[in-house]
Design a protein around this motif. Structure first.
Motif, PDB file in Angstrom:
ATOM      1  N   ILE A   1       0.915  -1.210   0.030  1.00 10.48           N
ATOM      2  CA  ILE A   1       0.046   0.072   0.030  1.00 10.48           C
ATOM      3  C   ILE A   1       0.878   1.209  -0.033  1.00 10.48           C
ATOM      4  O   ILE A   1       0.624   2.218  -0.778  1.00 10.48           O
ATOM      5  N   GLY A   2       1.878   1.340   0.855  1.00 10.06           N
ATOM      6  CA  GLY A   2       2.926   2.410   0.811  1.00 10.06           C
ATOM      7  C   GLY A   2       3.548   2.722  -0.600  1.00 10.06           C
ATOM      8  O   GLY A   2       3.754   3.758  -1.193  1.00 10.06           O
ATOM      9  N   PHE A   3       3.897   1.500  -1.264  1.00  4.97           N
ATOM     10  CA  PHE A   3       4.352   1.728  -2.676  1.00  4.97           C
ATOM     11  C   PHE A   3       3.358   2.163  -3.435  1.00  4.97           C
ATOM     12  O   PHE A   3       3.613   2.884  -4.392  1.00  4.97           O
ATOM     13  N   SER A   4       2.176   1.449  -3.260  1.00  2.00           N
ATOM     14  CA  SER A   4       1.267   2.387  -4.110  1.00  2.00           C
ATOM     15  C   SER A   4       0.901   3.801  -4.153  1.00  2.00           C
ATOM     16  O   SER A   4       0.599   4.356  -5.218  1.00  2.00           O
ATOM     17  N   HIS A   5       0.924   4.279  -2.931  1.00  2.00           N
ATOM     18  CA  HIS A   5       0.822   5.653  -2.835  1.00  2.00           C
ATOM     19  C   HIS A   5       2.059   6.630  -3.490  1.00  2.00           C
ATOM     20  O   HIS A   5       1.752   7.279  -3.954  1.00  2.00           O
ATOM     21  N   VAL A   6       3.194   5.994  -3.380  1.00  2.00           N
ATOM     22  CA  VAL A   6       4.378   6.468  -3.980  1.00  2.00           C
ATOM     23  C   VAL A   6       4.022   6.517  -5.531  1.00  2.00           C
ATOM     24  O   VAL A   6       4.322   7.379  -6.161  1.00  2.00           O
ATOM     25  N   LEU A   7       3.836   5.460  -5.944  1.00  2.00           N
ATOM     26  CA  LEU A   7       3.524   5.331  -7.569  1.00  2.00           C
ATOM     27  C   LEU A   7       2.558   6.059  -7.843  1.00  2.00           C
ATOM     28  O   LEU A   7       2.546   6.753  -9.140  1.00  2.00           O
ATOM     29  N   ALA A   8       1.441   6.161  -7.257  1.00  2.00           N
ATOM     30  CA  ALA A   8       0.268   7.013  -7.730  1.00  2.00           C
ATOM     31  C   ALA A   8       0.814   8.361  -7.687  1.00  2.00           C
ATOM     32  O   ALA A   8       0.320   9.065  -8.831  1.00  2.00           O
ATOM     33  N   ARG A   9       1.335   8.850  -6.851  1.00  2.00           N
ATOM     34  CA  ARG A   9       1.800  10.212  -6.868  1.00  2.00           C
ATOM     35  C   ARG A   9       2.780  10.614  -8.368  1.00  2.00           C
ATOM     36  O   ARG A   9       2.718  11.413  -8.792  1.00  2.00           O
ATOM     37  N   LEU A  10       3.687   9.755  -8.530  1.00  2.00           N
ATOM     38  CA  LEU A  10       4.669   9.583  -9.582  1.00  2.00           C
ATOM     39  C   LEU A  10       3.699   9.735 -10.901  1.00  2.00           C
ATOM     40  O   LEU A  10       4.319  10.253 -11.852  1.00  2.00           O
ATOM     41  N   LEU A  11       2.646   9.125 -10.950  1.00  2.00           N
ATOM     42  CA  LEU A  11       1.926   8.909 -12.057  1.00  2.00           C
ATOM     43  C   LEU A  11       0.797   9.895 -12.116  1.00  2.00           C
ATOM     44  O   LEU A  11       0.016  10.153 -13.129  1.00  2.00           O
ATOM     45  N   GLY A  12       0.643  10.876 -11.054  1.00  2.00           N
ATOM     46  CA  GLY A  12      -0.203  12.024 -11.231  1.00  2.00           C
ATOM     47  C   GLY A  12      -1.278  11.735 -10.474  1.00  2.00           C
ATOM     48  O   GLY A  12      -2.178  12.763 -10.636  1.00  2.00           O
TER      49      GLY A  12
ATOM     50  N   PRO B   1      -0.982   2.920 -19.306  1.00  2.00           N
ATOM     51  CA  PRO B   1      -0.388   1.743 -19.831  1.00  2.00           C
ATOM     52  C   PRO B   1       0.199   0.952 -18.714  1.00  2.00           C
ATOM     53  O   PRO B   1       0.099  -0.300 -18.902  1.00  2.00           O
ATOM     54  N   ILE B   2       0.883   1.639 -17.859  1.00  2.00           N
ATOM     55  CA  ILE B   2       1.743   0.884 -16.766  1.00  2.00           C
ATOM     56  C   ILE B   2       0.978   0.109 -16.083  1.00  2.00           C
ATOM     57  O   ILE B   2       1.207  -0.962 -15.416  1.00  2.00           O
ATOM     58  N   LEU B   3      -0.327   0.858 -15.642  1.00  2.00           N
ATOM     59  CA  LEU B   3      -1.150   0.134 -14.488  1.00  2.00           C
ATOM     60  C   LEU B   3      -1.735  -1.366 -15.550  1.00  2.00           C
ATOM     61  O   LEU B   3      -1.951  -2.436 -14.728  1.00  2.00           O
ATOM     62  N   HIS B   4      -1.863  -1.169 -16.534  1.00  2.00           N
ATOM     63  CA  HIS B   4      -2.598  -2.455 -17.417  1.00  2.00           C
ATOM     64  C   HIS B   4      -1.712  -3.144 -17.483  1.00  2.00           C
ATOM     65  O   HIS B   4      -1.834  -4.548 -17.116  1.00  2.00           O
ATOM     66  N   TRP B   5      -0.105  -2.907 -17.449  1.00  2.00           N
ATOM     67  CA  TRP B   5       0.930  -4.021 -17.574  1.00  2.00           C
ATOM     68  C   TRP B   5       0.795  -4.560 -16.329  1.00  2.00           C
ATOM     69  O   TRP B   5       1.082  -5.874 -16.257  1.00  2.00           O
TER      70      TRP B   5
END
Length: 408
Positions: A168-179, A209-213
């Motif tokens: 979940i912590g990683f998901s928060h960081v990734l979400a911010r990086l992706l806007g 696309p990255i989330l689909h992958w």
């Protein structure tokens, strides 16, 4: 058996061949540690589905332990808590010891709800540790990879630990990086604002696309506790609904984010704030809420932990001795031989009217297709009722909630 052997036996089964065999082995290795610091199945729905009478004998899976503790509110004779993973049983025993040893509700909330105060080290030493046996004390006082005692996780946001907490912590960081911004959901005050914030800050992420992958990579979901067999069920469910896997995950995240008030959803609190708010009683897990705390504390000795499989536990029980079974999503992991062995013992040990509750990655139960006719004939289910219960499940990470009642 140790945790590694039990998990290998459960995951690497008779259907493990070729690429699936490597995937199962990788998942089994990944799962051999603390995965869930809290559960991700709603015990409020479980208790509604079971309609338990006082004095019931209950069998459940530990996971993060919050479910077993919540079932104590139904005044059972015993809650038998089984898990393949000794880390989960250790966490359950620590929560049990905190409830039994800490002097009042405020102290329990500091340790188990806030779970981030430096003073929790002292609470552990003075009130929790004396309630643990020697083996559990050794476990919780052993150093982690950075040399800190394991119990110190309760001074550092305990629920951010474990594989899922870190995911979940990683998901928060990734979400911010992706806007995007998962934490934007935290300040929503109304259902309309929850929906608006989800559509603005969260939903667009699932169309990238990255989330689909990533959603098509089974190993990317291991930290969610999704084994290869369950991944296949998710993919089949998405195909049946004409969705991509990313689209399926978007819909389930929308259910979590929008279909229930944020202020009363402990699962949304962990997903979006990564913590509980101890000042919001309705947002706490059921066993920590003020109205339930006295009865849970008084009944913690009715919890019994077992490091074995569900089937192994039931083999040691008398016929017609159990009232309720809660299997989380464990059956999604099983091959047909394992499933038939489990349900043979469930049918033998169940009293008339006993109920079984479980989740599935896909929407539909597979029991009618996978169990022999003479075995499933002992049980009935109501699919409309199951769908209604699923709609009430605040966790929303599964595709279905299923209840089976013994009829003969």
């Amino acid at each position: 058996m140790n945790t590694k052997t039990l998990i290998n036996t459960a995951v690497i089964n008779s259907t493990t061949k070729g690429g699936k065999g490597w995937a199962d082995r990788l998942f089994a290795h990944w799962f051999n540690r603390l995965v869930y610091a809290q559960i991700w199945e709603d015990p409020v729905v479980d208790l509604k589905a079971l309609a338990l009478r006082p004095g019931a004998e209950i069998l459940c899976i530990a996971s993060g332990g919050c479910n077993a503790l919540a079932y104590l509110t139904a005044d059972p004779a015993a809650v038998h808590v089984v898990d393949l993973n000794a880390h989960h049983l250790g966490l359950l025993q620590l929560k049990r010891a905190a409830l039994a040893g800490l002097p009042d509700h405020a102290e329990v909330l500091a340790f188990l709800a806030d779970a981030a105060q430096p003073s929790n080290t002292q609470r552990y030493r003075e009130h929790v540790a004396p309630r643990l046996d020697e083996g559990l004390r050794h476990y919780w006082e052993a150093p982690d990879l950075l040399g800190r005692p394991r119990h110190s996780m309760f001074t550092r946001h305990a629920y951010r630990h474990g594989l899922l907490g870190r995911f979940i912590g990683f998901s928060h960081v990734l979400a911010r990086l992706l806007g995007g911004n998962l934490s934007a959901m935290v300040d929503a005050k109304t259902p309309e604002e929850q929906a608006e914030r989800f559509q603005r800050h969260v939903a667009p992420l699932f169309r990238l696309p990255i989330l689909h992958w990533l959603s098509r990579q089974p190993a990317a979901l291991y930290s969610l506790g999704i084994p290869p067999a369950q991944f296949d069920a998710l993919k089949a469910d998405a195909d049946a609904e004409g969705l991509s896997l990313a689209g399926l995950f978007e819909e389930r995240m929308r259910h979590l984010a929008c279909d229930f008030p944020y202020e009363s959803n402990c699962f949304a609190a962990q997903a979006f704030a990564r913590r509980y708010d101890p000042q919001r009683d309705a947002q706490l897990p059921m066993y920590l809420q003020a109205s339930h705390y006295p009865m849970v504390k008084a009944r913690v000795d009715r919890l019994h932990a077992h490091h074995q499989t569900l089937t192994q536990f039931l083999l040691g029980r008398d016929s017609a001795s159990m009232d309720a079974y809660l299997f989380l999503d464990s059956q999604d992991w099983m091959d047909d031989a394992q499933l038939i062995a489990l349900w043979s013992e469930v049918t033998r040990t169940a009293r008339p009217g006993a109920r079984v509750v479980f989740r599935t990655g896909g929407r539909e139960s597979q029991l009618e297709h996978r169990l022999p006719a003479e075995l499933i004939a002992h049980w009935r289910t109501d699919r409309d009722r199951n769908r209604a219960l699923y709609a009430e499940d605040r966790s929303a990470i599964y595709g279905g909630v299923h209840v089976y009642e013994k009829i003969r």
